[in-house]
Each structure stands twice: as structure tokens, then as C-alpha cells.
Design an enzyme around this catalytic site. Sequence first.
Site, short mmCIF file in Angstrom:
data_model
loop_
_atom_site.label_atom_id
_atom_site.label_comp_id
_atom_site.label_asym_id
_atom_site.label_seq_id
_atom_site.Cartn_x
_atom_site.Cartn_y
_atom_site.Cartn_z
NE ARG A 16 -2.37 0.94 3.67
CZ ARG A 16 -3.12 0.92 4.76
NH1 ARG A 16 -4.44 0.94 4.66
NH2 ARG A 16 -2.56 0.84 5.95
CB THR A 63 -2.13 7.22 -3.27
OG1 THR A 63 -1.55 5.90 -3.40
CG2 THR A 63 -1.17 8.24 -3.87
CG ASP A 87 1.58 -3.26 9.16
OD1 ASP A 87 2.08 -4.40 9.00
OD2 ASP A 87 1.37 -2.47 8.22
CG ASP A 116 5.18 -3.20 10.35
OD1 ASP A 116 5.90 -3.64 9.44
OD2 ASP A 116 4.74 -2.03 10.38
#
Length: 213
Positions: free
Chosen positions: A108, A112, A204, A207
Amino acid sequence: MSEIAGHVTVLDHPLIQHKLTIMRNKETSIAGFRRLLREIAHLMCYEVTRDLELELIDIDTPMAPMKSPAIKGKKLVFASILRAGNGLLDGMLDLVPAARVAHIGMYRDHETLEPVEYYFKAPSSLEDRLIIVVDPMLATANSATAAIEKLKERGANNIRFLCLLAAPEGIKRFTEAHPDVPVYTASIDDHLNEKGYIVPGLGDAGDRMYGTR
């Protein structure tokens, strides 16, 4: 297991919900998070494959010949959206080790929030197989939507999407883009924040699996 609007199924088994709670806790270690993700994948795989079609085949037990049920048709395909999808993939393969595997590399763009593809590799004859796409989070749904579009371009027509957490915004976007693809999730959380992360979520997933930032 509860169904919402005929398209999204929440897997509310107590063991799934219990393990998800521990995964959400920010104090859970990398090793613990990784282990729980694999365990929860076992349980979710059981649910998402509940209605697979069976056929009777002839076998010989040590005592006698018999007709016994086996999964009908070509091997399943598990499609992992890299990199976090591999945490679910490992657990799924524990239960269905003969499944074929597709890898779809998407990340990602943090400016944006749009997906950027960097890798795609899938088995042949996708049109004849059930494809279960796995990614821990359905947040903006941009990556999931793009990944499934790629699979459809290769002929896939029987697809399911499996995730740990989903946001209402992601469900809306996904179902508008792919109304023919059912979604299985352990939880529908409250909302997305301004950075496109699920709240309350679990951070995340990639992560937390790999100890990166």
C-alpha cells in the site's frame, strides 16, 4: 458463525475470538503473535472449507474394502496477498498440505493508500479450482480488490476471501467491486483512521509478524 447481508460471514467461534483478543493486545510478543496467527488460521480454514463438495472413492481399510468420502475436484488454491497473508497461509497449509499456492505481491502506497503490484505467480487451471484468498486485514480493501481482479483475469471464477479483521469501509468497497466473492472474517471493527488503519484493530499485521516498522 453469523452471516451479514448474505455476503460477509463472521466466524464467531469462541476459540477464534479468544485468540484474536490476545493478538490484539499490544503486549503480545512477535513469537506469540506469529503462533496465534497460525493457530487461528487452522480454525478459520475449517470454517471456510465447511461446504466443500465430497465424492465417494473406493479404498481398502486393514479390515475391509469400502466407499469413503474425499474432496471432489481439483486441488484447492490458497492465494496469499504478500507479505502478511503468509501468516494465514502457513496455518491453512497445515490443514490442507496438498493445496496449490498463489502469491500476489501488493503493498500500500502510504500517501495515496492505493495498491502497488510487484509480484504475481499462480497455478494453472484457476477456472477449475476453488481459490481462497488470504490477508489478515480488509481495511481500505484496495489491495484485496486488485488481487482478486488479477485472479479473475487469469480465469478464476470461484473465489472466497478470508481475513482476520474487516472495516465497514473495506467491506463496502470490496462488495461493490466483487459482489460474487464471499468474505469470511473473525471481526468487523469500528472504522478506519486517517492513515487507513483499522480501529481498534491490532496494528500492522505484517510488522507484528516480522518485527518490522
